[in-house]
Write a protein that holds these residues in place. Structure first.
Motif, PDB file in Angstrom:
ATOM      1  N   HIS A 155      -3.653  -2.594  -0.573  1.00 22.43           N
ATOM      2  CA  HIS A 155      -4.609  -1.875   0.276  1.00 22.43           C
ATOM      3  C   HIS A 155      -4.906  -0.535  -0.385  1.00 22.43           C
ATOM      4  CE1 HIS A 155      -6.769  -1.239   4.009  1.00 22.43           C
ATOM      5  NE2 HIS A 155      -6.326  -0.002   4.003  1.00 22.43           N
ATOM      6  N   ALA A 156      -6.014  -0.492  -1.124  1.00 24.29           N
ATOM      7  CA  ALA A 156      -6.377   0.715  -1.866  1.00 24.29           C
ATOM      8  C   ALA A 156      -7.849   0.646  -2.224  1.00 24.29           C
ATOM      9  CB  ALA A 156      -5.524   0.865  -3.121  1.00 24.29           C
ATOM     10  N   ASP A 157      -8.410   1.788  -2.596  1.00 22.68           N
ATOM     11  CA  ASP A 157      -9.833   1.909  -2.895  1.00 22.68           C
ATOM     12  C   ASP A 157     -10.081   1.723  -4.381  1.00 22.68           C
ATOM     13  OD1 ASP A 157     -12.458   3.364  -3.489  1.00 22.68           O
ATOM     14  OD2 ASP A 157     -12.387   3.540  -1.311  1.00 22.68           O
ATOM     15  N   ASN A 189     -10.053  -1.808   0.556  1.00 18.70           N
ATOM     16  CA  ASN A 189      -9.689  -0.641   1.356  1.00 18.70           C
ATOM     17  C   ASN A 189     -10.138  -0.754   2.806  1.00 18.70           C
ATOM     18  OD1 ASN A 189     -12.463  -0.338   0.954  1.00 18.70           O
ATOM     19  ND2 ASN A 189     -12.358   1.897   0.915  1.00 18.70           N
ATOM     20  N   ASP A 220       0.846  -1.184   0.000  1.00 10.75           N
ATOM     21  CA  ASP A 220       0.000   0.000   0.000  1.00 10.75           C
ATOM     22  C   ASP A 220       0.880   1.231   0.000  1.00 10.75           C
ATOM     23  OD1 ASP A 220      -0.939   0.302   3.529  1.00 10.75           O
ATOM     24  OD2 ASP A 220       0.980  -0.085   2.582  1.00 10.75           O
TER      25      ASP A 220
END
Length: 270
Positions: A131-133, A107, A5
């Motif tokens: 880990h991201a939107d 996320n 991330d």
């Protein structure tokens, strides 16, 4: 096998329900909080289809991923991963082709806590977590590109995710197209989405409860959902209620339990 991330994840907010944890409760999981269970029970009270819908979604993902792997795809990008529930996507893909490489993206900080479980892989393949939107495709694609070769086919899955994204605030059709545009010919797009077509009153009640909790919720009609596949070649049987997409005996038996207001489809980029 690493989680990647760009920033320290935010702490878990237990004051508001999160869709992934509500979904986890419907699947019988333990990684949810009282606020998630409260909303899950309220929605179940107005929409009795949600538990079988959650289970049907999981089985659809298994069938669709297996189809992509059997077609020769060896790279998988799963966005909106959710809390791990076995068998997970990498286990299905690597069960067909042990050399498969899988990137999960989500996320929710609680999913990050479970990254170790997500990252268990066959010796020949690899699994990774970003880990991201979903609304930040540049970040997801950049980090996923450290593990996947976008010059070769990739199976992109957004299972039970797009109904949390709207047209106005998220420009969801352009968002999905942004991801698809990055994919090489021979890539797959795997989608499922709640619809109001098949159970209008129950879905309307569930949508209202989600919105009151602070979670946007956007059921879509058949023409609206089909729009996600514009420019792609749909695999048979096309866009169809989730139970009916290349069903196995367990899915045929589950249809007797009643309607599941979820559409599903799988398409190939030519």
């Amino acid at each position: 096998m690493t989680a990647r991330d760009d920033a320290t994840p935010t702490p878990i907010d237990t004051s508001r329900p999160h869709p992934a944890r509500v979904y986890d409760w419907w699947l019988g999981g333990k990684d949810n909080y009282p606020v998630d269970e409260e909303l899950a029970r309220k929605i179940l009270a107005v929409d009795g289809t949600v538990v079988r819908g959650a289970r049907a979604n999981r089985r659809f993902m298994h069938r669709a991923v297996r189809t992509a792997a059997e077609a020769g795809v060896r790279q998988f990008l799963d966005i909106g991963t959710g809390i791990p529930t076995e068998p997970n996507l990498h286990q299905v893909a690597q069960g067909v082709a042990p050399e498969s490489r899988v990137v999960y993206a989500d996320n929710d900080p609680i999913v990050l806590r479970h990254a170790e479980a997500l990252l268990r892989s066959s010796a020949e393949g690899g699994t990774y977590y970003v880990h991201a939107d979903v609304r930040d495709p540049d970040t997801i694609l950049r980090l996923a590109g450290e593990s996947l070769d976008f010059g070769r086919p990739v199976s992109l899955s957004l299972v039970a995710l797009t109904h949390y994204l709207g047209e106005r605030e998220d420009d969801v059709f352009a968002l999905v197209k942004r991801y698809v545009d990055e994919l090489a010919p021979g890539s797959f797009l795997i989608l499922s989405q709640v619809t109001q077509d098949l159970s209008p009153d129950a879905v309307a009640g569930a949508a209202e409860l989600f919105r009151r909790s602070g979670t946007p919720f956007h059921p879509r009609s058949l023409p609206e959902f089909s729009r996600f596949f514009d420019g792609l070649e749909l695999l048979g049987p096309g866009v169809i209620p989730v139970h009916g997409w290349r069903p196995e005996p367990v899915d045929v038996a589950a249809q007797a339990e009643g309607v599941v207001p979820v559409y599903a489809g799988v398409a190939v980029k030519r």
